[in-house]
Each structure stands twice: as structure tokens, then as C-alpha cells.
Enzyme design. Structure first.
Site, short mmCIF file in Angstrom:
data_model
loop_
_atom_site.label_atom_id
_atom_site.label_comp_id
_atom_site.label_asym_id
_atom_site.label_seq_id
_atom_site.Cartn_x
_atom_site.Cartn_y
_atom_site.Cartn_z
N CYS A 107 6.87 -33.75 50.36
CA CYS A 107 7.12 -32.52 51.14
C CYS A 107 5.96 -31.55 51.26
O CYS A 107 5.38 -31.36 52.33
CB CYS A 107 8.31 -31.80 50.53
SG CYS A 107 9.73 -32.85 50.18
N HIS A 139 8.69 -25.17 53.10
CA HIS A 139 8.33 -25.82 51.84
C HIS A 139 6.87 -25.64 51.43
O HIS A 139 6.24 -26.54 50.86
CB HIS A 139 8.68 -27.30 51.86
CG HIS A 139 9.15 -27.78 50.51
ND1 HIS A 139 9.87 -28.94 50.33
CD2 HIS A 139 9.02 -27.23 49.27
CE1 HIS A 139 10.14 -29.09 49.04
NE2 HIS A 139 9.64 -28.06 48.38
#
Length: 266
Positions: free
Chosen positions: A58, A113
Site C-alpha cells: 500500500c 494511505h
């Protein structure tokens, strides 16, 4: 609407997807998946058949995309946890910041993120507008649905001090051990002031928020968020952004929340 003059700056829309394999789409030959809208984009554009992401997970992949740098050089771990204090280093310049300097309107919809503390959110990294979950959708839970699977529960008193509305899933929350065991959180606890585990009681690690920003003014719209209406909210946000910016150059970044390992309440 009339086409913009060729001399005007081009618009950019970047779709970024976690866990989507090359063969998962219709135009790449999947035998059962139907993706007609993406297929139309592909057949009316250019298909590039070789691609290497800057990282296989991520935060690292998003760092590479946003900065154009190898993510280890920025100090970013593979994955930022939902209760961490850190984020993408503020001395890094994002593509959104570059485009703003060139006169672009900038928007993001989906999974950021790169740090969920306000100083690291998109509004402080070059984006005019943001709607989304600031980290992975498997790092907490939303409003419990009627088709919830069986799972272990934790003491519901954890939530007694949290101001929320609606029923919530009181399961364990994000699976920190899975990320930790493969080293994806390594580096986040080298400094005691930013240690991930000092914030284990932070409700962000249990209950997913839906965050909205407009010119760096931040509002939590839902916590827990409602997965059943998330796609509609994203669609409305994107269409509104495109309509408002149709006469000016824009950059729209859409890192999807949905195509990923899911929360138990998704």
C-alpha cells in the site's frame, strides 16, 4: 460540452488499484469478469503491457507514484498502520503539488494511505479536494451489515468512550500481526515518539472513518463509515469534481478503496 482547445493544458485522471492482477479485466482476457467501462477506455486509448509498481503493498506503492522516487529512500515503510503518527515526509513533493504550481485543480477520491494525521492528509500534500478512507479498508470496520460473518469479538467497552452513531462491529479490527510478521511495519518504531504501538487505543484502528477535505479544511463525515453507500458517495464526489473543473485543467487521482482485502463489514 465543447472540446477544450488543443493549446490548453491536458487533464489527468489516474486510477490506482490494489491487488488487481493483469488478467483480472475484460480487455486483458479474463474469461468471466465483465469490465465494459474499463474495456472501452482501453480500446479507445493505448494499452501498455509492461508495468512495475514501485512497491508490492500500500504505502510504498503510493509513495513511488506520488513522488516519483524509490519508496525506501523516503523513509516510508511498506504500510502505514491506521494508528501511526507518521506519514510521507513533509519534505517530499507530490505530483499534486507540482501540478498545482502549474495551475491545475487537484482532487483525490479513495484510499490515501500516506499518513492519516491531518498534517499528512491530501489537503496538506497538494490536493484541493479529498473524499475517502485514509488507509486500507481492512484496517478497521464499518457499520455492521445484516450478513456479517461469524468472528471473535472483543470487549465492547472499548467503544464506550467513542462518540459514534449506528451499530458497529466490535471484532478485533485491523490484522496488525499479518503486516508485522512480514516486515511491512518495520521502521515505524525506531523513534519512540512515532511508535505505532503507543496508539493501540486509538479508535482509528478499530473503526473506519470517511474523511472529507476542501482546501485543507477537514471533516470526518462518518465513523464508522457505511460501506453500502460508499461507492455512490465516491461517484457523486468524482462527477461533481469533473463538472466543476470542466473548463480548467485538472488532476484527479482515484486510488480505489474497494479492490482490496476487505473488512468483515464490507
Amino acid at each position: 460540452a465543447e472540446a477544450r482547445h488543443e493549446s490548453k493544458k491536458p487533464n489527468f485522471i489516474v486510477l490506482f488499484v490494489d491487488d488487481l492482477g493483469y488478467g483480472d479485466l475484460g480487455f486483458t482476457g479474463h474469461p468471466t469478469t465483465k469490465t465494459p467501462n474499463l474495456d472501452k477506455l482501453a480500446w479507445n486509448g493505448k494499452i501498455l503491457t509492461t508495468w512495475y509498481s514501485g512497491c508490492n503493498v500500500c504505502s510504498g506503492s503510493r509513495t513511488a507514484l506520488m513522488t516519483g522516487r524509490q519508496f525506501p529512500r523516503t523513509g516510508v515503510p511498506g504500510v502505514f498502520g491506521p494508528t501511526g503518527k507518521g506519514g510521507l515526509n513533509l519534505n517530499e513533493t507530490t505530483i499534486a503539488e507540482h501540478l498545482k504550481m502549474a495551475g491545475y485543480a487537484t482532487g483525490i477520491c479513495g484510499k490515501w494511505h500516506l499518513g492519516q494525521r491531518q498534517v499528512y492528509l491530501p489537503g496538506n500534500r497538494g490536493f484541493d479536494y479529498y473524499l475517502g478512507i485514509p488507509y486500507s479498508d481492512d484496517m478497521g470496520n464499518g457499520i455492521t451489515s445484516s450478513c456479517e460473518a461469524d468472528r471473535d469479538e472483543v470487549d465492547s467497552s472499548f467503544f464506550s468512550a467513542v462518540a459514534i452513531q449506528g451499530d458497529i462491529d466490535t471484532s478485533t479490527g485491523w490484522q496488525k500481526d499479518l503486516y508485522e510478521n512480514v516486515g511491512l511495519l518495520r521502521g515505524q518504531c525506531q523513534n519512540v515518539d512515532t511508535c505505532e504501538y503507543l496508539y493501540e487505543d486509538d479508535p482509528a484502528g478499530k473503526i473506519l472513518p470517511l474523511v472529507y477535505q476542501e482546501f485543507n479544511k477537514t471533516k470526518v463525515l462518518e465513523q464508522p463509515l457505511d460501506f453500502t453507500t460508499l461507492a455512490q458517495k465516491y461517484n457523486s464526489f468524482i462527477l461533481n469534481f469533473l463538472d466543476n473543473q470542466k473548463d480548467d485543467p485538472f488532476f484527479l487521482y482515484v486510488p480505489f478503496s474497494h479492490v482490496h482485502t476487505t473488512s468483515g463489514t464490507q
